[in-house]
Design an enzyme around this catalytic site. Structure first.
Site, PDB file in Angstrom:
ATOM      1  N   CYS A   1      10.529  -3.383  -9.997  1.00 10.19           N
ATOM      2  CA  CYS A   1      11.816  -3.258  -9.307  1.00 10.19           C
ATOM      3  C   CYS A   1      12.742  -4.348  -9.848  1.00 10.19           C
ATOM      4  O   CYS A   1      13.314  -5.144  -9.114  1.00 10.19           O
ATOM      5  CB  CYS A   1      11.656  -3.341  -7.792  1.00 10.19           C
ATOM      6  SG  CYS A   1      10.729  -4.766  -7.196  1.00 10.19           S
TER       7      CYS A   1
ATOM      8  N   GLY B   1       0.765  -1.232   0.000  1.00 10.52           N
ATOM      9  CA  GLY B   1       0.000   0.000   0.000  1.00 10.52           C
ATOM     10  C   GLY B   1       0.802   1.291   0.000  1.00 10.52           C
ATOM     11  O   GLY B   1       0.214   2.376   0.043  1.00 10.52           O
TER      12      GLY B   1
END
Length: 400
Positions: free
Chosen positions: A324, A207
């Site tokens: 990533c 989140g």
């Protein structure tokens, strides 16, 4: 980053564990590789292995429970310790700065600076003419100083030695301040949704990016936040509630099954899909065999499905795709395939979105490479990350 919820019920413990890993990343990654625990136990995931090793060696110095992964890592303790004791794997701490983002739902930027003034000296810098000057300024930060990031207005930069302080401070527990790497903040800045927008965060847990999106649009509009894993979904709900996000609508579902009717009028989409996480590892510790072609191909296939699904939302104007990862199979190859399958979209320049104040771009072997953006740990003082921006063409309906 990892599925730590199995072992850590409190966010503070979770942050402390992450700090132990980032502070000792090179040594942990290299020790895991040297003792061959993953090669000899192929069913043990790398992420879970890293979590358990960090817990065992640096955090609690013990592992509770009798699950198969716990038993496996316990059995390798001696070999891990021997690997860590190798002079070639001597502990070398990560020197990246500590990034701390202000949660403007709870505290204003002005009030945040006032609070910090009690213990810290704000390094006042003139507007940076170029990116290199900014990086040099970060490198000269004193331990009692902090500065404001040049790209993200609500992001503060502290000396690397302050990582543990911020991982355990009450400010982060109260969610006035969020521990969020700069590279992950760039996705929101580049998406740049207007206040009041309808936004879809396709893979939202835990989140951090969702909360940043909520801050960016000042708690207005709607953010549909999707997560299919039950534990991660609970963490998403807990974090966004504690951060005082009122415009987030969490949905527990496989995002590939979520239809435009369930999330109507979506205009802006952030897609940060499951990936290899290779940008989170130190580049000197990467072993090409660990990120084998079959695994990357499987991840790339899922990423293409997710990005294609995003492009099928009829009202969408802009999509930011980020990973990533440093592997082209998850980055440029995914962009190339989805552009081919979706001629109603074009790629925008991520560098221009940052006012041309960035250096590392995509692979030059691709004709669109310069429009994509990489953050590189060795240059940008962040985790490794890839970002691409898609925009729907004005005459999209005529092309379908």
């Amino acid at each position: 980053m990892f599925t730590m919820i199995y072992f850590l019920k409190k966010l503070r413990d979770m942050q402390a564990l992450l700090t132990h890993y980032t502070d000792n990343q090179r040594a942990i990654d290299a020790a895991i590789e040297k003792c061959q625990i993953l090669e000899e136990n192929p069913r043990l995931s790398r992420e879970l292995c890293i979590t358990l090793v960090t817990e065992l060696i640096y955090h609690r110095k013990d592992l509770k429970g009798d699950s198969k992964p716990v038993q496996t890592v316990r059995a390798y303790r001696k070999r891990i310790m021997e690997a860590l004791g190798d002079e070639n794997l001597a502990k070398k701490k990560d020197t990246k700065p500590r990034y701390v983002r202000i949660n403007t739902h709870i505290i204003s930027i002005a009030d945040a600076h006032a609070v910090l003034a009690e213990d810290w000296c704000k390094k006042d810098c003139p507007p940076f003419e170029n990116y290199d000057d900014f990086l040099k300024a970060v490198g000269t930060l004193e331990e009692n100083e902090y500065m404001v990031d040049m790209h993200v207005d609500d992001l503060l930069i502290f000396h690397s030695k302050q990582k543990y302080f911020w991982a355990t401070h009450e400010y982060t527990e109260s969610k006035k301040f969020m521990l969020q790497d700069k590279a992950t903040c760039l996705a929101t800045i580049i998406l740049n949704p207007p206040i009041g927008s309808i936004i879809l965060d396709m893979c939202a847990a835990p989140g951090m990016k969702t909360i940043h999106l909520s801050n960016f649009v000042k708690n207005q509009g709607t953010i549909y936040a999707i997560e299919k894993d039950a534990e991660r979904y609970r963490l998403l709900r807990s974090m966004t509630k504690k951060a005082k996000c009122k415009n987030i609508k969490p949905i527990e579902a496989d995002v590939l099954t979520v239809t435009p009717e369930q999330c109507p009028d979506v205009e802006y989409i952030l897609l940060d899909p499951p990936c290899s996480g290779s940008g989170m590892q130190n580049r000197m510790c990467l072993n090409p065999e660990v990120n084998d072609a079959q695994r990357l191909q499987k991840l790339g296939g899922l990423q293409i499905k997710l990005l294609n699904h995003a492009m099928n939302f009829p009202q969408v104007k802009r999509i930011v795709y980020s990973t990533c990862s440093i592997h082209r199979e998850e980055n440029e190859d995914v962009v190339k395939k989805c552009l081919h399958l979706n001629p109603t979209f074009k790629l925008l320049s991520a560098k221009k979105a940052l006012r041309n104040k960035w250096c590392n771009l995509g692979d030059r072997d691709y004709d669109f490479g310069k429009k994509c953006l990489y953050s590189r740990p060795e240059k940008d003082l962040t985790i490794g990350m890839f970002i691409a921006i898609f925009e729907k063409l004005p005459n999209a309906e005529a092309l379908t």
